[in-house]
Write an enzyme that holds these catalytic residues in place. Structure first.
Site, mmCIF file in Angstrom:
data_model
loop_
_atom_site.group_PDB
_atom_site.id
_atom_site.type_symbol
_atom_site.label_atom_id
_atom_site.label_comp_id
_atom_site.label_asym_id
_atom_site.label_seq_id
_atom_site.Cartn_x
_atom_site.Cartn_y
_atom_site.Cartn_z
ATOM 1 N N ASP A 174 -0.902 9.896 -10.866
ATOM 2 C CA ASP A 174 -1.066 8.802 -11.830
ATOM 3 C C ASP A 174 0.421 8.518 -12.331
ATOM 4 O O ASP A 174 1.093 7.296 -12.164
ATOM 5 C CB ASP A 174 -1.593 9.053 -13.056
ATOM 6 C CG ASP A 174 -3.301 9.175 -12.958
ATOM 7 O OD1 ASP A 174 -3.576 8.422 -11.867
ATOM 8 O OD2 ASP A 174 -4.113 9.506 -13.809
ATOM 9 N N ASP A 218 0.883 -1.102 -0.041
ATOM 10 C CA ASP A 218 -0.020 -0.077 0.191
ATOM 11 C C ASP A 218 0.867 1.262 -0.173
ATOM 12 O O ASP A 218 1.825 1.438 0.622
ATOM 13 C CB ASP A 218 -0.847 -0.118 1.304
ATOM 14 C CG ASP A 218 -1.721 1.030 1.253
ATOM 15 O OD1 ASP A 218 -2.567 1.293 0.075
ATOM 16 O OD2 ASP A 218 -1.933 1.962 2.103
ATOM 17 N N HIS A 253 -3.743 15.026 -9.576
ATOM 18 C CA HIS A 253 -4.164 13.639 -9.978
ATOM 19 C C HIS A 253 -3.105 13.073 -11.099
ATOM 20 O O HIS A 253 -2.679 11.958 -11.050
ATOM 21 C CB HIS A 253 -5.716 13.227 -10.564
ATOM 22 C CG HIS A 253 -6.489 13.374 -9.347
ATOM 23 N ND1 HIS A 253 -6.584 12.499 -8.541
ATOM 24 C CD2 HIS A 253 -7.484 14.401 -8.877
ATOM 25 C CE1 HIS A 253 -7.715 12.929 -7.615
ATOM 26 N NE2 HIS A 253 -8.232 13.966 -7.676
ATOM 27 N N ASN A 260 -2.025 12.946 -3.564
ATOM 28 C CA ASN A 260 -2.840 13.271 -4.742
ATOM 29 C C ASN A 260 -3.714 14.827 -4.722
ATOM 30 O O ASN A 260 -3.510 15.604 -5.698
ATOM 31 C CB ASN A 260 -4.132 12.433 -5.052
ATOM 32 C CG ASN A 260 -4.201 11.487 -6.244
ATOM 33 O OD1 ASN A 260 -3.133 11.772 -6.980
ATOM 34 N ND2 ASN A 260 -4.961 10.651 -6.232
ATOM 35 N N GLU A 288 -4.384 2.466 -4.853
ATOM 36 C CA GLU A 288 -2.620 2.625 -4.943
ATOM 37 C C GLU A 288 -2.150 1.461 -4.091
ATOM 38 O O GLU A 288 -1.451 1.515 -3.299
ATOM 39 C CB GLU A 288 -2.463 4.076 -3.872
ATOM 40 C CG GLU A 288 -2.812 3.949 -2.563
ATOM 41 C CD GLU A 288 -4.310 4.327 -2.328
ATOM 42 O OE1 GLU A 288 -4.747 4.284 -1.195
ATOM 43 O OE2 GLU A 288 -5.109 4.618 -3.181
#
Length: 172
Positions: free
Chosen positions: A95, A78, A91, A86, A122
């Site tokens: 990404d 994780d 975003h 984010n 994630e």
């Protein structure tokens, strides 16, 4: 008689051309279907295996481990504090971060039969067939360190390095 033979030769030539064209189209269709089948098991953002592929490979790997009486380990990874990452960097940076981390994790976990997959937003999961708990812990630590040392300076706004939390389980 000659005219009939000429018509027959033209018809045979047309048939041969059509057969060639059908054969070529079938090959293109086969390649397209193969590409689609591959994409059906691939996460579009990271290029890793997706959850569907993970579920399939896990079932196969567990059956093989049971049959061979060999260990199998599973890692859940994780990305720490990813929501705030984010929110802070956007975003697009999120990404790009996931793409970078997926590459780093994959490279640090190479090995025969091993699968790295994107499990959720994630979260990543790794199947380690034939790997005992001690070796799985070493692999997890290597992946954790590789992520920590990953250069994030290529991402927008140059965020700091990321960290991950990794859980490991091993079955005999």
């Amino acid at each position: 008689m000659v005219e009939n033979r000429l018509r027959q030769l033209r018809a045979e030539d047309t048939a041969a051309n059509l057969l060639q064209e059908i054969t070529e189209k079938n090959e293109l269709l086969r390649i397209a279907n193969q590409t689609l089948a591959t994409k059906a098991y691939e996460d579009p953002l990271t290029g890793l295996a997706n959850r569907r592929k993970f579920d399939m490979v896990l079932a196969e790997s567990l059956a093989a481990a049971r049959q061979n009486r060999s260990p199998i380990s599973l890692m859940m990874i994780d990305v720490d504090h990813f929501k705030s990452f984010n929110d802070t960097y956007g975003h697009q940076a999120g990404d790009e971060c996931l793409q970078l981390l997926s590459k780093v994790i994959s490279e640090s976990i190479s090995g025969s039969g091993r699968l790295v997959a994107r499990y959720g937003g994630e979260e990543f999961v790794v199947i380690l067939p034939g790997v005992n708990r001690a070796k799985a812990t070493m692999i997890a630590d290597r992946a954790r360190l590789a992520v920590r040392l990953a250069a994030m300076d290529t991402l927008p706004n140059s965020p700091p390095s990321q960290t991950v939390s990794i859980g490991v389980v091993t079955c005999q």
